[in-house]
Scaffold this motif. Structure first.
Motif, PDB file in Angstrom:
ATOM      1  N   LEU A  37       0.829  -1.210   0.000  1.00 26.00           N
ATOM      2  CA  LEU A  37       0.000   0.000   0.000  1.00 26.00           C
ATOM      3  C   LEU A  37       0.861   1.257   0.000  1.00 26.00           C
ATOM      4  N   GLN A  38       0.401   2.246  -0.727  1.00 28.71           N
ATOM      5  CA  GLN A  38       1.060   3.547  -0.774  1.00 28.71           C
ATOM      6  C   GLN A  38       0.089   4.574  -0.195  1.00 28.71           C
ATOM      7  N   MET A  39      -0.019   4.575   1.133  1.00 33.33           N
ATOM      8  CA  MET A  39      -0.907   5.528   1.794  1.00 33.33           C
ATOM      9  C   MET A  39      -0.185   6.869   1.917  1.00 33.33           C
ATOM     10  N   TYR A  40      -0.976   7.921   1.972  1.00 33.67           N
ATOM     11  CA  TYR A  40      -0.428   9.268   2.102  1.00 33.67           C
ATOM     12  C   TYR A  40      -1.476  10.161   2.745  1.00 33.67           C
ATOM     13  N   SER A  41      -1.107  11.383   3.029  1.00 37.32           N
ATOM     14  CA  SER A  41      -2.045  12.393   3.527  1.00 37.32           C
ATOM     15  C   SER A  41      -1.926  13.620   2.636  1.00 37.32           C
ATOM     16  N   ARG A  42      -2.932  13.793   1.795  1.00 39.03           N
ATOM     17  CA  ARG A  42      -3.008  14.956   0.915  1.00 39.03           C
ATOM     18  C   ARG A  42      -4.280  15.714   1.249  1.00 39.03           C
ATOM     19  N   PRO A  43      -4.302  17.006   0.983  1.00 40.33           N
ATOM     20  CA  PRO A  43      -5.521  17.767   1.265  1.00 40.33           C
ATOM     21  C   PRO A  43      -6.718  17.224   0.481  1.00 40.33           C
ATOM     22  N   LEU A  44      -7.841  17.132   1.151  1.00 40.06           N
ATOM     23  CA  LEU A  44      -9.091  16.737   0.510  1.00 40.06           C
ATOM     24  C   LEU A  44      -9.890  18.003   0.253  1.00 40.06           C
ATOM     25  N   GLN A  45     -10.398  18.138  -0.940  1.00 39.18           N
ATOM     26  CA  GLN A  45     -11.189  19.312  -1.301  1.00 39.18           C
ATOM     27  C   GLN A  45     -12.601  19.153  -0.728  1.00 39.18           C
ATOM     28  N   LEU A  46     -12.837  19.790   0.394  1.00 39.19           N
ATOM     29  CA  LEU A  46     -14.109  19.659   1.100  1.00 39.19           C
ATOM     30  C   LEU A  46     -15.275  20.155   0.249  1.00 39.19           C
ATOM     31  N   ASP A  47     -15.073  21.254  -0.488  1.00 39.64           N
ATOM     32  CA  ASP A  47     -16.151  21.773  -1.343  1.00 39.64           C
ATOM     33  C   ASP A  47     -16.586  20.742  -2.383  1.00 39.64           C
ATOM     34  N   ASP A  48     -15.614  19.999  -2.926  1.00 39.58           N
ATOM     35  CA  ASP A  48     -15.925  18.958  -3.899  1.00 39.58           C
ATOM     36  C   ASP A  48     -16.741  17.848  -3.244  1.00 39.58           C
ATOM     37  N   LEU A  49     -16.330  17.434  -2.037  1.00 37.22           N
ATOM     38  CA  LEU A  49     -17.074  16.388  -1.316  1.00 37.22           C
ATOM     39  C   LEU A  49     -18.507  16.822  -1.058  1.00 37.22           C
ATOM     40  N   LEU A  50     -18.687  18.061  -0.619  1.00 41.13           N
ATOM     41  CA  LEU A  50     -20.005  18.538  -0.211  1.00 41.13           C
ATOM     42  C   LEU A  50     -20.888  19.004  -1.382  1.00 41.13           C
ATOM     43  N   SER A  51     -20.335  19.075  -2.589  1.00 46.15           N
ATOM     44  CA  SER A  51     -21.096  19.589  -3.718  1.00 46.15           C
ATOM     45  C   SER A  51     -22.299  18.726  -4.076  1.00 46.15           C
ATOM     46  N   GLY A  52     -22.289  17.464  -3.699  1.00 45.45           N
ATOM     47  CA  GLY A  52     -23.405  16.572  -4.030  1.00 45.45           C
ATOM     48  C   GLY A  52     -24.463  16.478  -2.948  1.00 45.45           C
ATOM     49  N   VAL A  53     -24.299  17.215  -1.839  1.00 44.78           N
ATOM     50  CA  VAL A  53     -25.272  17.141  -0.744  1.00 44.78           C
ATOM     51  C   VAL A  53     -26.491  17.987  -1.093  1.00 44.78           C
ATOM     52  N   ALA A  54     -27.655  17.384  -0.935  1.00 44.84           N
ATOM     53  CA  ALA A  54     -28.904  18.099  -1.274  1.00 44.84           C
ATOM     54  C   ALA A  54     -29.293  19.052  -0.172  1.00 44.84           C
TER      55      ALA A  54
END
Length: 161
Positions: A144-161
């Motif tokens: 496994l090649q795990m890492y910690s990179r920034p997650l784009q929260l706006d992208d994650l939340l864009s599909g929430v109704a």
């Protein structure tokens, strides 16, 4: 390396010391959606999902009226709650934000996406979803090649109704 005693063993639940039982129940029930399965008066409660006896135990046995643990001390870093899909994760994160809890971090770990915040008692909480194992990044040797990179929260939340 010693072989695991029980290869399918997993962590089943967590018990948290809290200062105010009702406040903690409100957070884990009303915000995160766990159901109170059992309560021991004003001292403890057990919350679960899908009718399970408990995923989260809350108690004030040694912490009633207490304060959060200070920084730079040992203890639980966070409780991680796994969601079945990216949409379910986004909905849970939006509920946390709507309840007024600030997001402390959002990371793409390659194998998963995770959002971090604290509960009302200062206990760390991670909400995450795993990617399908076929999507996990791997080194040339297959590890496994795990890492910690920034997650784009706006992208994650864009599909929430």
């Amino acid at each position: 390396m010693t072989a695991p005693y029980a290869p399918s063993a997993r962590i089943g639940h967590v018990h948290l010391k809290v200062a105010d039982l009702d406040r903690a129940i409100t957070f884990y029930s009303n915000v995160l959606g766990f159901e109170v399965q059992s309560r021991l008066g004003n001292d403890a409660a057990f919350l679960g999902a899908d009718g399970y006896h408990h995923h989260i135990g809350l108690n004030t046995w040694r912490s009633k009226g207490g304060t959060p643990a200070p920084e730079h001390h040992t203890g639980l870093f966070h409780t991680a709650i796994l969601y079945p899909s990216r949409a379910d994760l986004a909905t849970a994160v939006q509920r946390v934000i709507d309840a007024g809890f600030p997001v402390l971090g959002a990371s793409d770990h390659g194998v998963s996406e995770a959002i971090y915040f604290n509960d009302p008692d200062g206990n760390g909480v991670e909400l995450y979803r795993d990617r399908h194992t076929a999507e996990w990044p791997r080194h040339d040797d297959g590890s496994l090649q795990m890492y910690s990179r920034p997650l784009q929260l706006d992208d994650l939340l864009s599909g929430v109704a």
